[in-house]
Design a protein around this motif. Structure first.
Motif, PDB file in Angstrom:
ATOM      1  N   ARG B 279       0.797  -0.973   0.040  1.00  0.00           N
ATOM      2  CA  ARG B 279      -0.101   0.035  -0.073  1.00  0.00           C
ATOM      3  C   ARG B 279       0.833   1.314   0.079  1.00  0.00           C
ATOM      4  O   ARG B 279       1.836   1.350   0.817  1.00  0.00           O
ATOM      5  N   HIS B 280       0.690   2.386  -1.018  1.00  0.00           N
ATOM      6  CA  HIS B 280       1.289   3.539  -1.034  1.00  0.00           C
ATOM      7  C   HIS B 280       1.403   4.181   0.263  1.00  0.00           C
ATOM      8  O   HIS B 280       0.461   4.596   0.830  1.00  0.00           O
ATOM      9  N   PRO B 281       2.554   4.669   0.923  1.00  0.00           N
ATOM     10  CA  PRO B 281       2.596   5.525   1.792  1.00  0.00           C
ATOM     11  C   PRO B 281       2.127   6.812   1.192  1.00  0.00           C
ATOM     12  O   PRO B 281       2.706   7.180   0.071  1.00  0.00           O
ATOM     13  N   MET B 282       1.425   7.764   2.052  1.00  0.00           N
ATOM     14  CA  MET B 282       1.129   9.102   1.359  1.00  0.00           C
ATOM     15  C   MET B 282       1.183  10.156   2.710  1.00  0.00           C
ATOM     16  O   MET B 282       1.078   9.895   3.687  1.00  0.00           O
ATOM     17  N   ARG B 283       1.420  11.167   1.942  1.00  0.00           N
ATOM     18  CA  ARG B 283       1.602  12.394   2.795  1.00  0.00           C
ATOM     19  C   ARG B 283       0.686  13.693   2.117  1.00  0.00           C
ATOM     20  O   ARG B 283       0.539  13.614   0.748  1.00  0.00           O
ATOM     21  N   ILE B 284      -0.265  13.868   2.843  1.00  0.00           N
ATOM     22  CA  ILE B 284      -1.736  14.540   2.414  1.00  0.00           C
ATOM     23  C   ILE B 284      -1.775  15.892   3.139  1.00  0.00           C
ATOM     24  O   ILE B 284      -2.146  15.804   4.228  1.00  0.00           O
ATOM     25  N   ARG B 292     -20.462  29.354   7.975  1.00  0.00           N
ATOM     26  CA  ARG B 292     -20.871  29.115   9.426  1.00  0.00           C
ATOM     27  C   ARG B 292     -21.771  28.120   9.550  1.00  0.00           C
ATOM     28  O   ARG B 292     -21.877  27.600  10.658  1.00  0.00           O
ATOM     29  N   ASP B 293     -22.735  27.974   8.807  1.00  0.00           N
ATOM     30  CA  ASP B 293     -23.918  26.988   8.938  1.00  0.00           C
ATOM     31  C   ASP B 293     -23.533  25.782   8.606  1.00  0.00           C
ATOM     32  O   ASP B 293     -24.384  24.727   8.759  1.00  0.00           O
ATOM     33  N   GLY B 294     -22.333  25.536   8.378  1.00  0.00           N
ATOM     34  CA  GLY B 294     -21.755  23.999   8.358  1.00  0.00           C
ATOM     35  C   GLY B 294     -21.798  23.557   6.856  1.00  0.00           C
ATOM     36  O   GLY B 294     -21.716  22.249   6.819  1.00  0.00           O
ATOM     37  N   LYS B 295     -21.983  24.289   6.096  1.00  0.00           N
ATOM     38  CA  LYS B 295     -21.814  23.929   4.570  1.00  0.00           C
ATOM     39  C   LYS B 295     -20.588  24.067   4.035  1.00  0.00           C
ATOM     40  O   LYS B 295     -19.862  24.887   3.993  1.00  0.00           O
ATOM     41  N   LEU B 296     -20.027  22.826   3.511  1.00  0.00           N
ATOM     42  CA  LEU B 296     -18.732  23.008   2.891  1.00  0.00           C
ATOM     43  C   LEU B 296     -18.893  23.893   1.455  1.00  0.00           C
ATOM     44  O   LEU B 296     -19.670  23.799   0.740  1.00  0.00           O
ATOM     45  N   VAL B 297     -17.637  24.579   1.528  1.00  0.00           N
ATOM     46  CA  VAL B 297     -17.569  25.717   0.503  1.00  0.00           C
ATOM     47  C   VAL B 297     -16.563  25.213  -0.426  1.00  0.00           C
ATOM     48  O   VAL B 297     -16.587  25.541  -1.715  1.00  0.00           O
ATOM     49  N   ASN B 298     -15.517  25.015   0.023  1.00  0.00           N
ATOM     50  CA  ASN B 298     -14.034  24.757  -0.880  1.00  0.00           C
ATOM     51  C   ASN B 298     -13.365  23.651  -0.036  1.00  0.00           C
ATOM     52  O   ASN B 298     -12.954  23.687   1.149  1.00  0.00           O
ATOM     53  N   VAL B 299     -12.732  22.678  -1.033  1.00  0.00           N
ATOM     54  CA  VAL B 299     -11.831  21.698  -0.309  1.00  0.00           C
ATOM     55  C   VAL B 299     -10.463  21.832  -1.260  1.00  0.00           C
ATOM     56  O   VAL B 299     -10.539  21.733  -2.332  1.00  0.00           O
ATOM     57  N   GLN B 300      -9.216  22.001  -0.765  1.00  0.00           N
ATOM     58  CA  GLN B 300      -8.192  22.162  -0.995  1.00  0.00           C
ATOM     59  C   GLN B 300      -7.331  20.789  -0.753  1.00  0.00           C
ATOM     60  O   GLN B 300      -7.006  20.648   0.381  1.00  0.00           O
ATOM     61  N   ALA B 301      -6.611  20.110  -1.717  1.00  0.00           N
ATOM     62  CA  ALA B 301      -6.008  18.870  -1.279  1.00  0.00           C
ATOM     63  C   ALA B 301      -4.816  18.887  -2.064  1.00  0.00           C
ATOM     64  O   ALA B 301      -4.862  19.189  -3.272  1.00  0.00           O
ATOM     65  N   TYR B 302      -3.630  18.322  -1.547  1.00  0.00           N
ATOM     66  CA  TYR B 302      -2.623  17.976  -2.208  1.00  0.00           C
ATOM     67  C   TYR B 302      -2.114  16.608  -1.581  1.00  0.00           C
ATOM     68  O   TYR B 302      -1.604  16.524  -0.454  1.00  0.00           O
ATOM     69  N   LEU B 303      -1.890  15.709  -2.510  1.00  0.00           N
ATOM     70  CA  LEU B 303      -1.734  14.264  -2.020  1.00  0.00           C
ATOM     71  C   LEU B 303      -0.407  13.735  -2.683  1.00  0.00           C
ATOM     72  O   LEU B 303      -0.409  14.146  -4.192  1.00  0.00           O
ATOM     73  N   LEU B 304       0.362  13.247  -2.001  1.00  0.00           N
ATOM     74  CA  LEU B 304       1.728  12.876  -2.418  1.00  0.00           C
ATOM     75  C   LEU B 304       1.853  11.351  -2.166  1.00  0.00           C
ATOM     76  O   LEU B 304       1.695  10.822  -1.195  1.00  0.00           O
ATOM     77  N   SER B 305       2.277  10.442  -3.110  1.00  0.00           N
ATOM     78  CA  SER B 305       2.150   9.015  -2.831  1.00  0.00           C
ATOM     79  C   SER B 305       3.627   8.634  -3.301  1.00  0.00           C
ATOM     80  O   SER B 305       4.329   8.975  -4.253  1.00  0.00           O
ATOM     81  N   ASP B 306       4.126   7.666  -2.337  1.00  0.00           N
ATOM     82  CA  ASP B 306       5.470   7.039  -2.658  1.00  0.00           C
ATOM     83  C   ASP B 306       5.246   5.637  -3.583  1.00  0.00           C
ATOM     84  O   ASP B 306       4.663   4.959  -2.994  1.00  0.00           O
ATOM     85  N   GLY B 307       5.452   5.855  -4.644  1.00  0.00           N
ATOM     86  CA  GLY B 307       5.309   4.603  -5.668  1.00  0.00           C
ATOM     87  C   GLY B 307       6.326   3.619  -5.515  1.00  0.00           C
ATOM     88  O   GLY B 307       6.454   2.798  -6.167  1.00  0.00           O
TER      89      GLY B 307
END
Lengths: 286, 742
Positions: B279-284, B292-307
């Motif tokens: 299984r790939h180790p990942m750093r995310i 404020r009402d708890g609705k998601l507006v924006n998700v930013q993600a950067y996923l790095l995996s060791d192949g």
């Protein structure tokens, strides 16, 4: 994996076993319950060309109290120690430790003599036997001699036996009435080797600690005595503050190993906490 | 759907496993049990260095070693020198450079395994050790050694832009998360037997997940036409993705063809750690923004995996992880970036959960952080944002199938929690430490954590996937009998039983015989991606229906006198690749799961006891409920293992715990009871409406355990497996920093 090939003999008496060892010298290894040696052989970490199986020798499986000591035949199984009423009553630290070795299959086959002779610093019995000031009766070509526990465990997988000697009996001095003991063992996974474990045997007279013995597993290349704890607590009241202060010294003078399971700092932390808990438990402070 | 009434052992029943009894009795023949008259044993010499140039190899002493019949090097490979699932970049045997510690360099065939091993020791390889890159971030550096001589070490980079990726939000939370390298640890190590054939070809009996993709890779390396490389399934002792890539396959064939004798290769446990992908180790890195009402507006993600050293399936794994990075939630805006890199670590590839496990650990930690920042109940936050049928995902894909996310959350939340009994009154086996006593429950804290997650079923991003099945219905003394043949592999998940049930239901015939899978029939695809019930189940259903039509024409079972047979191929709907902004229709369909973990932590020692795992899973329809529960429980155990203890420890590219003594797998005493709830909302367009079930508990359980540990200890858990000293607070938590290249 499968062990490398080897020759095998199963003598019926101790003198015959010694004779086989004399004949085969360094090439030979003694097999008792097989639960330490066989795994090493399967991993090819040990490749003896000759196995002397002492498992068929009669009268080496016993537990008895006489003349101020409790004696264990070398082939006494972990299971027999775990369930012995005598051990539960007189040396609860050993029944506690025995119950935490491996799994039931291991405890049915493994022996106290084999586990002691294996001298694994992560094994459970060595620290207990060290704390209990056990004596080791060994038989060799020149007869029998006695080795004290502090001399018996030399280094990782190295005991004080000569290659031609066999362990016959382990004797533990009978503790005073009212002496209490326990073995606390930390591992990440159930039924595993200890990362750190603590053996404690304590006698409280009145409100004072008359005797205290601490043995440490996994804190060095052999089992250690928690001498600093013992000194700090001996003669003191068996109170929580005294126990805590003494237990804080559990790792004093040790040089615990760094391995995949734990850092030296974490091992010191474990030794301190487990020593405190063991002392609280046996003095009724938990 | 035509369901025949009155037949026993059809779909929907908890039919006993057809392979259960032989396995329990020890009668089942695993690939490691294979044997032939005159058989030789093969063994493999592996590189001790993570990166080195091979200056020379001296085999003279090995060739003249007792009992040796062949010593082979890369120069002895008659055809193509490399193989690989997505990219043929992995040498059959290394010739100029080794790129990971454990890479095969030479082969020996000898009269027995001991002699083969003795000969291996006599091979002298002169290595020039090269600088190794063993950290995934370091692999991105322009100064890093380049493993494959390309411009950089990137295997795949992708970017998914959704809505307005710069959209502003009221509340933001951010974190860095890491997952370790998990081993599939199938109990059966890699094993197979190659038998040279009179036509100059070879028959390979092997434990695998996909016979045809093996055949496709093996034949060119042997310089043989495909039809002369015939694969037969050997008994498989578990797979979990580890058998997707080749291991000993080509090696055994090479030795058999050279010596003209059958050659068997079986890895020991230690070699198995080097012999398959992990299984790939990942750093995310993640940032979540909400109103404020708890609705998601924006998700930013950067996923790095060791192949690791070779491509394997690193591309689709990072594709999965990145496309799932926003979780099973409605997210109007997102920027999701993923990169898989080469390093000189062990190659990584398929493992149960295939990229979803790592992403779920990260985004569910973020959801809890967000709930805390919003002072909101974490389940309420999840429900409020739950994805549903009709949601457009960040890739632009419309969720058209069943997506009962809210229901899963509701159902798992109401499952009973075991009572919290006072510690001193308990059996010590019910305290952290269990069989090893650490006290009487001092400093004990309980925590409860939840996680929701999902994963695709089947292969994605335009892969043309199919499975073929052949069914023959005849009558013998004992009555009607259906024979079935596919190339699909039962790796232990229970496919053979499901196929038997489908045939019973479709044909109304109780007696079903399965033929051993081989490459004489068309591909069934891999037993992975939770796809075989859909794909091979679908093919068997189609073939049965064709047989049934003919049977009905002949007047039914009572009139059956000459055998009827049919062969059919099942295809799922067509999917598409992602464009340069990560937009498309990449996945066939999805299954969802929610987990709740109840843990107790000895907070002073950092020791954990998982008290209970509860899983609610979206299964479409349970064709064999007992099998489904079994998959959920097994997947939960593998998830608990990743959360708490399972990790291949590497130092400078070298494995330090290649044994079951040092690589910790939970024992039965570490596994709590698993309470499962199945949500059966049939999936449109899929045979019987049944979704795959194998992976989803593994996707959610690690995240749920981590959440429970956070609740119990109040500590930030940014990395799994969690170590006891992390829980005891003896090590600082990972602080947030910016992702590389931003």
């Amino acid at each position: 994996m499968i062990p490398a090939s080897f020759d095998y003999v199963a003598p019926k008496t101790l003198p015959e076993a010694v004779a086989e060892l004399v004949k085969h010298g360094d090439e030979a290894k003694v097999l008792a319950g097989g639960h330490s040696l066989i795994p090493l052989m399967k991993l090819r970490l040990s490749t003896p060309s000759f196995i002397v199986d002492i498992g068929r020798i009669k009268d080496l499986n016993y537990i008895r109290e006489a003349d101020g000591h409790i004696a264990f035949g070398a082939l006494t199984t972990h299971h027999d120690i775990e369930f012995s009423d005598l051990v539960k009553r007189r040396l609860p630290v050993l029944s506690s430790a025995a119950s935490q070795i491996g799994d039931p299959q291991v405890r049915n086959r493994g022996t106290i003599g084999g586990a002691a002779a294996h001298a694994d610093p992560f094994g459970d019995f060595p620290a207990c036997l060290l704390a209990l000031d056990a004596e080791f009766k060994v038989v060799g070509p020149r007869g029998e001699r006695t080795i004290a526990a502090k001399d018996f465990f030399v280094e990782t997988f190295t005991n004080a036996l000569e290659p031609q000697e066999v362990l016959r009996e382990i004797r533990v001095p009978s503790p005073p009435e009212g002496s209490a003991g326990t073995y606390l063992k930390f591992s990440r996974r159930s039924q595993d080797w200890a990362i750190v474990a603590v053996a404690a045997q304590v006698t409280v007279k009145g409100h004072a600690v008359e005797r205290v013995a601490i043995g440490l597993t996994g804190m060095g290349s052999r089992p250690l005595r928690g001498s600093a704890v013992e000194q700090a607590l001996r003669g003191k009241p068996a109170h929580a503050e005294e126990i805590r202060a003494a237990a804080d010294r559990a790792a004093d003078g040790s040089d615990p190993p760094q391995d995949l399971n734990a850092s030296p700092e974490y091992r010191r932390h474990l030794a301190t906490v487990l020593t405190r808990r063991a002392l609280e438990q046996v003095t009724g402070h938990h | 759907m035509s369901v025949r009434i009155g037949i026993r052992g059809g779909i929907g029943e908890s039919v006993r496993r057809v392979d259960g009894e032989p396995k329990v009795k020890g009668d089942f023949e695993y690939a490691s049990d294979l044997s032939r008259e005159g058989m030789l044993w093969g063994a493999t010499l592996r590189s001790p260095h993570p990166h080195a140039r091979i200056r020379s190899i001296d085999i003279q002493a090995a060739v003249s070693s007792p009992g040796v019949l062949a010593v082979l090097l890369a120069g002895d490979v008659p055809g193509k020198k490399t193989h690989g699932l997505d990219e043929a970049d992995q040498p059959v045997l290394a010739w100029d450079v080794v790129r990971y510690a454990g890479e095969p360099v030479a082969l020996v065939a000898a009269e027995d395994l001991e002699l083969a091993r003795e000969a291996l020791k006599k091979i002298v390889v002169d290595y020039e050790v090269l600088p190794a890159v063993t950290d995934m971030e370091a692999a991105l550096s322009p100064d890093a050694p380049r493993l494959h001589g390309k411009a950089n070490n990137i295997i795949r980079s992708l970017r998914i832009l959704h809505g307005n990726p710069d959209a502003k939000a009221d509340v933001w939370v951010e974190g860095i998360y890491e997952t370790g390298m998990q081993d599939q640890a199938p109990l059966g190590p890699e094993a197979g037997l190659a038998v040279p054939a009179a036509d100059g070809g070879v028959d390979l009996y092997v434990a695998t997940q996909w016979l045809h993709v093996d055949q496709d890779q093996i034949a060119p390396c042997l310089d043989l036409p495909r039809e002369k490389v015939r694969l037969h399934l050997g008994g498989v002792g578990g797979a979990f993705g580890a058998r997707e890539d080749l291991s000993m396959h080509i090696h055994a064939c090479l030795l058999a063809l050279r010596t003209k004798r059958p050659v068997k290769i079986v890895y020991g446990r230690q070699e198995s750690f080097y012999g398959h992908v992990h299984r790939h180790p990942m750093r995310i890195w993640m940032r979540h923004g909400a109103n404020r009402d708890g609705k998601l507006v924006n998700v930013q993600a950067y996923l790095l995996s060791d192949g690791g050293a070779y491509t394997s399936t690193s591309g689709p794994v990072i594709g999965n992880a990145t496309s799932f990075a926003a979780g099973p939630y409605e997210v109007p805006n997102a920027r999701l970036e993923g990169t898989a890199v080469f390093t000189n670590n062990l190659p990584c590839g398929a493992m149960r959960g295939f990229g979803a496990v790592q992403a779920t650990f990260a985004y569910e930690a973020q959801m809890d952080e967000l709930a805390r920042a919003l002072e909101m109940d974490p389940l309420e936050l999840r429900s409020r944002n739950a994805l549903h049928t009709g949601t457009v995902m960040p890739t632009g894909q419309l969720v058209s199938g069943a997506a009962p996310v809210r229901e899963l959350i509701d159902r798992v939340a109401v499952l009973p929690v075991p009572p919290d009994e006072p510690a001193p009154d308990r059996d010590p086996m019910l305290l952290p430490g269990g069989a090893g006593h650490v006290g009487h429950g001092e400093s004990l804290k309980r925590g409860i954590g939840f996680a929701v997650g999902y994963k695709n079923i089947g292969y994605s991003e335009g892969f043309d996937d199919s499975s073929q099945a052949w069914v023959r219905l005849s009558r013998d003394r004992d009555g009607p009998l259906a024979r079935v043949k596919t190339a699909a592999v039962d790796v232990g998940q229970g496919l053979d039983t499901i196929v038997t049930q489908i045939v019973r239901t479709e044909l109304g015939v109780e007696r079903v015989a399965l033929e051993q899978p081989d490459t004489r029939i068309g591909s069934a695809g891999s037993s992975s991606a939770s796809r075989q019930t859909m794909m091979t189940g679908g093919a068997v259903q189609l073939a049965c229906r064709a047989v049934r039509e003919e049977l009905d024409r002949q007047g039914g079972l009572e009139r059956l006198n000459r055998p009827i047979e049919a062969s059919r191929t099942y295809h799922h709907r067509v999917t598409g690749k992602l464009d340069e902004n990560g937009q498309g229709d990449p996945h066939v369909t999805f299954a969802f799961a929610a987990a709740r973990a109840v843990v107790e932590v000895d907070t002073e020692l950092g020791l954990v006891r998982v008290v209970q795992l509860a899983v609610a899973q979206d299964v479409g329809r349970a064709l064999n409920p007992q099998s489904v529960y079994g998959q959920i429980e097994g997947g939960s155990a593998q998830g608990l293992g990743l959360a708490l203890m399972e990790e291949i420890e590497l130092t400078d590219g070298k494995v330090r715990n290649a044994s079951f003594t040092d690589y910790l797998i939970p024992t039965i005493l570490d596994m709590p009871p698993v309470v499962s709830e199945l949500i059966e909302e049939p999936e449109p367009g899929v045979p019987f409406g049944a979704k795959g079930v194998g992976e989803f508990s593994t996707v959610v359980v690690p995240a749920a355990v981590a959440a429970a540990l956070r609740q119990a200890t109040g500590r930030a858990i940014h990395r799994i497996p969690v170590k006891p000293d992390d829980l005891a607070g003896l090590r600082p938590a990972l602080a947030y920093r910016k992702p590389p290249g931003s």
